[in-house]
Design a protein around this motif. Structure first.
Motif, PDB file in Angstrom:
ATOM      1  N   PHE A   1     123.255 -34.995 -28.390  1.00  0.00           N
ATOM      2  CA  PHE A   1     123.803 -34.832 -29.733  1.00  0.00           C
ATOM      3  C   PHE A   1     122.659 -34.676 -30.724  1.00  0.00           C
ATOM      4  O   PHE A   1     121.769 -35.531 -30.790  1.00  0.00           O
ATOM      5  CB  PHE A   1     124.671 -36.033 -30.100  1.00  0.00           C
ATOM      6  CG  PHE A   1     125.785 -36.288 -29.124  1.00  0.00           C
ATOM      7  CD1 PHE A   1     126.998 -35.614 -29.239  1.00  0.00           C
ATOM      8  CD2 PHE A   1     125.618 -37.176 -28.068  1.00  0.00           C
ATOM      9  CE1 PHE A   1     128.021 -35.829 -28.326  1.00  0.00           C
ATOM     10  CE2 PHE A   1     126.639 -37.402 -27.156  1.00  0.00           C
ATOM     11  CZ  PHE A   1     127.841 -36.723 -27.281  1.00  0.00           C
ATOM     12  N   TYR A   2     122.702 -33.588 -31.491  1.00  0.00           N
ATOM     13  CA  TYR A   2     121.620 -33.260 -32.410  1.00  0.00           C
ATOM     14  C   TYR A   2     122.098 -33.262 -33.869  1.00  0.00           C
ATOM     15  O   TYR A   2     123.240 -32.889 -34.156  1.00  0.00           O
ATOM     16  CB  TYR A   2     121.055 -31.875 -32.087  1.00  0.00           C
ATOM     17  CG  TYR A   2     120.509 -31.736 -30.683  1.00  0.00           C
ATOM     18  CD1 TYR A   2     119.188 -32.056 -30.396  1.00  0.00           C
ATOM     19  CD2 TYR A   2     121.314 -31.278 -29.634  1.00  0.00           C
ATOM     20  CE1 TYR A   2     118.682 -31.927 -29.113  1.00  0.00           C
ATOM     21  CE2 TYR A   2     120.815 -31.146 -28.342  1.00  0.00           C
ATOM     22  CZ  TYR A   2     119.501 -31.475 -28.086  1.00  0.00           C
ATOM     23  OH  TYR A   2     118.995 -31.346 -26.800  1.00  0.00           O
TER      24      TYR A   2
ATOM     25  N   ASN B   1     118.084 -29.273 -25.197  1.00  0.00           N
ATOM     26  CA  ASN B   1     117.508 -28.196 -26.003  1.00  0.00           C
ATOM     27  C   ASN B   1     116.152 -28.684 -26.512  1.00  0.00           C
ATOM     28  O   ASN B   1     116.064 -29.374 -27.524  1.00  0.00           O
ATOM     29  CB  ASN B   1     118.433 -27.853 -27.172  1.00  0.00           C
ATOM     30  CG  ASN B   1     117.953 -26.654 -27.961  1.00  0.00           C
ATOM     31  OD1 ASN B   1     116.776 -26.302 -27.936  1.00  0.00           O
ATOM     32  ND2 ASN B   1     118.866 -26.019 -28.685  1.00  0.00           N
ATOM     33  N   LYS B   2     115.099 -28.322 -25.813  1.00  0.00           N
ATOM     34  CA  LYS B   2     113.771 -28.831 -26.153  1.00  0.00           C
ATOM     35  C   LYS B   2     113.301 -28.341 -27.519  1.00  0.00           C
ATOM     36  O   LYS B   2     112.500 -29.005 -28.181  1.00  0.00           O
ATOM     37  CB  LYS B   2     112.769 -28.451 -25.067  1.00  0.00           C
ATOM     38  CG  LYS B   2     113.053 -29.145 -23.736  1.00  0.00           C
ATOM     39  CD  LYS B   2     111.999 -28.850 -22.694  1.00  0.00           C
ATOM     40  CE  LYS B   2     112.300 -29.622 -21.403  1.00  0.00           C
ATOM     41  NZ  LYS B   2     111.287 -29.347 -20.357  1.00  0.00           N
ATOM     42  N   ALA B   3     113.813 -27.193 -27.958  1.00  0.00           N
ATOM     43  CA  ALA B   3     113.432 -26.674 -29.277  1.00  0.00           C
ATOM     44  C   ALA B   3     113.963 -27.571 -30.398  1.00  0.00           C
ATOM     45  O   ALA B   3     113.436 -27.560 -31.511  1.00  0.00           O
ATOM     46  CB  ALA B   3     113.944 -25.247 -29.450  1.00  0.00           C
ATOM     47  N   GLN B   4     115.010 -28.341 -30.091  1.00  0.00           N
ATOM     48  CA  GLN B   4     115.593 -29.237 -31.091  1.00  0.00           C
ATOM     49  C   GLN B   4     115.314 -30.704 -30.769  1.00  0.00           C
ATOM     50  O   GLN B   4     115.985 -31.603 -31.275  1.00  0.00           O
ATOM     51  CB  GLN B   4     117.105 -29.019 -31.190  1.00  0.00           C
ATOM     52  CG  GLN B   4     117.506 -27.672 -31.767  1.00  0.00           C
ATOM     53  CD  GLN B   4     118.992 -27.608 -32.071  1.00  0.00           C
ATOM     54  OE1 GLN B   4     119.595 -28.578 -32.509  1.00  0.00           O
ATOM     55  NE2 GLN B   4     119.589 -26.469 -31.834  1.00  0.00           N
ATOM     56  N   ALA B   5     114.317 -30.944 -29.941  1.00  0.00           N
ATOM     57  CA  ALA B   5     114.020 -32.317 -29.515  1.00  0.00           C
ATOM     58  C   ALA B   5     113.795 -33.255 -30.690  1.00  0.00           C
ATOM     59  O   ALA B   5     114.173 -34.438 -30.645  1.00  0.00           O
ATOM     60  CB  ALA B   5     112.793 -32.322 -28.601  1.00  0.00           C
ATOM     61  N   HIS B   6     113.216 -32.740 -31.776  1.00  0.00           N
ATOM     62  CA  HIS B   6     112.928 -33.580 -32.939  1.00  0.00           C
ATOM     63  C   HIS B   6     114.188 -33.977 -33.705  1.00  0.00           C
ATOM     64  O   HIS B   6     114.150 -34.879 -34.551  1.00  0.00           O
ATOM     65  CB  HIS B   6     111.963 -32.860 -33.888  1.00  0.00           C
ATOM     66  CG  HIS B   6     112.520 -31.602 -34.490  1.00  0.00           C
ATOM     67  ND1 HIS B   6     112.756 -30.461 -33.747  1.00  0.00           N
ATOM     68  CD2 HIS B   6     112.920 -31.315 -35.758  1.00  0.00           C
ATOM     69  CE1 HIS B   6     113.257 -29.516 -34.534  1.00  0.00           C
ATOM     70  NE2 HIS B   6     113.364 -30.011 -35.752  1.00  0.00           N
ATOM     71  N   THR B   7     115.306 -33.327 -33.425  1.00  0.00           N
ATOM     72  CA  THR B   7     116.563 -33.662 -34.103  1.00  0.00           C
ATOM     73  C   THR B   7     117.534 -34.406 -33.180  1.00  0.00           C
ATOM     74  O   THR B   7     118.672 -34.652 -33.560  1.00  0.00           O
ATOM     75  CB  THR B   7     117.265 -32.394 -34.637  1.00  0.00           C
ATOM     76  OG1 THR B   7     117.720 -31.595 -33.524  1.00  0.00           O
ATOM     77  CG2 THR B   7     116.330 -31.579 -35.512  1.00  0.00           C
ATOM     78  N   LEU B   8     117.078 -34.757 -31.967  1.00  0.00           N
ATOM     79  CA  LEU B   8     117.951 -35.442 -31.011  1.00  0.00           C
ATOM     80  C   LEU B   8     118.264 -36.855 -31.492  1.00  0.00           C
ATOM     81  O   LEU B   8     117.384 -37.682 -31.663  1.00  0.00           O
ATOM     82  CB  LEU B   8     117.288 -35.514 -29.633  1.00  0.00           C
ATOM     83  CG  LEU B   8     118.104 -36.234 -28.549  1.00  0.00           C
ATOM     84  CD1 LEU B   8     119.379 -35.469 -28.230  1.00  0.00           C
ATOM     85  CD2 LEU B   8     117.271 -36.445 -27.289  1.00  0.00           C
ATOM     86  N   LYS B   9     119.538 -37.104 -31.720  1.00  0.00           N
ATOM     87  CA  LYS B   9     119.978 -38.428 -32.144  1.00  0.00           C
ATOM     88  C   LYS B   9     120.369 -39.299 -30.961  1.00  0.00           C
ATOM     89  O   LYS B   9     120.140 -40.500 -30.951  1.00  0.00           O
ATOM     90  CB  LYS B   9     121.164 -38.315 -33.114  1.00  0.00           C
ATOM     91  CG  LYS B   9     120.819 -37.663 -34.441  1.00  0.00           C
ATOM     92  CD  LYS B   9     119.822 -38.494 -35.217  1.00  0.00           C
ATOM     93  CE  LYS B   9     119.542 -37.886 -36.579  1.00  0.00           C
ATOM     94  NZ  LYS B   9     118.597 -38.717 -37.360  1.00  0.00           N
ATOM     95  N   LEU B  10     120.983 -38.669 -29.961  1.00  0.00           N
ATOM     96  CA  LEU B  10     121.405 -39.428 -28.791  1.00  0.00           C
ATOM     97  C   LEU B  10     121.491 -38.526 -27.572  1.00  0.00           C
ATOM     98  O   LEU B  10     122.064 -37.441 -27.629  1.00  0.00           O
ATOM     99  CB  LEU B  10     122.780 -40.074 -29.035  1.00  0.00           C
ATOM    100  CG  LEU B  10     123.357 -40.901 -27.882  1.00  0.00           C
ATOM    101  CD1 LEU B  10     122.501 -42.138 -27.631  1.00  0.00           C
ATOM    102  CD2 LEU B  10     124.799 -41.305 -28.167  1.00  0.00           C
TER     103      LEU B  10
ATOM    104  N   SER C   1     125.347 -30.715 -33.673  1.00  0.00           N
ATOM    105  CA  SER C   1     125.740 -29.968 -32.472  1.00  0.00           C
ATOM    106  C   SER C   1     125.610 -30.878 -31.256  1.00  0.00           C
ATOM    107  O   SER C   1     125.012 -31.951 -31.315  1.00  0.00           O
ATOM    108  CB  SER C   1     124.857 -28.729 -32.294  1.00  0.00           C
ATOM    109  OG  SER C   1     123.505 -29.098 -32.078  1.00  0.00           O
ATOM    110  N   TYR C   2     126.191 -30.412 -30.160  1.00  0.00           N
ATOM    111  CA  TYR C   2     126.065 -31.143 -28.902  1.00  0.00           C
ATOM    112  C   TYR C   2     125.792 -30.148 -27.795  1.00  0.00           C
ATOM    113  O   TYR C   2     126.023 -28.937 -27.942  1.00  0.00           O
ATOM    114  CB  TYR C   2     127.335 -31.937 -28.599  1.00  0.00           C
ATOM    115  CG  TYR C   2     128.458 -31.092 -28.021  1.00  0.00           C
ATOM    116  CD1 TYR C   2     128.716 -31.059 -26.652  1.00  0.00           C
ATOM    117  CD2 TYR C   2     129.250 -30.294 -28.843  1.00  0.00           C
ATOM    118  CE1 TYR C   2     129.737 -30.270 -26.128  1.00  0.00           C
ATOM    119  CE2 TYR C   2     130.263 -29.513 -28.338  1.00  0.00           C
ATOM    120  CZ  TYR C   2     130.504 -29.503 -26.978  1.00  0.00           C
ATOM    121  OH  TYR C   2     131.496 -28.708 -26.465  1.00  0.00           O
TER     122      TYR C   2
END
Length: 244
Positions: free
Chosen positions: A95-96, A75-84, A69-70
């Motif tokens: 981009f997650y 989205n701090k809840a998805q911070a661990h999946t942030l690629k860029l 997703s972008y």
């Protein structure tokens, strides 16, 4: 996996940053992409299901894969999946859960831009030639082949085949010329309908066979089956989609 239309919509959201300098870079892909800090984003391009951020000395390819997703807000809840994550003067892009990598100019020039069903460069005659070279390929596999129909995914495949009345297991070589042309044309037509409905948030309301129970034409049950060499799920009506 996002299909071509949502990727084009993403491009339209990101295009506003073209011409701006990257102020900060973050995310788990930072080692590979950190060199773009301080560089100007020249253009955002798409090819099928891929997005490219074009800089003077580097190009970043983003593929959202199955669950990517972008966002234009973090989205701090998805911070661990942030690629860029890229920060510009006027805003940010994130981009997650996706694939991010640098590609050289030769990679971009090697893409067959005429195979992208949503591109102005789309060439239906070239698609027809490729299909005629693969007469034993099933229609369901042909539409999902990114070398022929870049950007087409399972939704477009199923809905386009229903619109033109072709059974997904029909061999390309068995299609009458008029039906072959109709399938090629519908791949592009439905892609733009998909984009409009996605933007208006009414895509699912317009599905005719994809994950539907009854055929909107005859009322019979929609069949669900893994088809072709890829074993992707097809939804079809045996009454209204002819097996040639």
């Amino acid at each position: 996996m996002p299909e071509g239309p949502p990727v084009v919509l993403m491009k339209e959201d990101l295009q506003k940053f073209a011409g701006e300098k990257v102020i900060e870079v973050k995310g788990s892909s930072i080692t590979e992409t950190s060199e773009i800090k301080g560089h100007i984003l020249r253009e955002v391009k798409t090819f099928g299901k891929q997005t490219f951020l074009i800089f003077d000395k580097a190009n970043i390819r983003i593929h959202l894969l199955m669950f990517g997703s972008y966002s234009l807000t973090e989205n701090k809840a998805q911070a661990h999946t942030l690629k860029l994550g890229l920060e510009f003067k006027s805003g940010r892009m994130y981009f997650y859960t996706c694939n991010v990598k640098l590609v050289d100019p030769e990679f971009l020039s090697g893409l067959d831009w005429e195979a992208d069903v949503m591109s102005d460069a789309w060439d239906p005659e070239k698609a027809k030639k490729k299909l005629k070279d693969r007469p034993k390929m099933m229609a369901c596999d042909a539409l999902m082949d990114q070398d022929i129909f870049a950007g087409v995914g399972n939704i477009i495949k199923n809905e386009a085949l229903f619109r033109v009345g072709i059974h997904p297991e029909t061999l390309v070589g068995h299609l009458p010329p008029s039906k072959l042309k109709a399938m090629i044309d519908e791949a592009r037509t439905y892609s733009f309908d998909f984009k409009k409905w996605k933007k208006d948030n009414v895509l699912k309301k317009n599905f005719q066979v994809y994950h539907e129970k009854k055929c909107p034409k005859c009322g019979e049950e929609i069949l669900k089956k893994e088809t072709g060499t890829t074993k992707r799920t097809s939804f079809f009506c045996k009454n209204d989609q002819k097996l040639y």
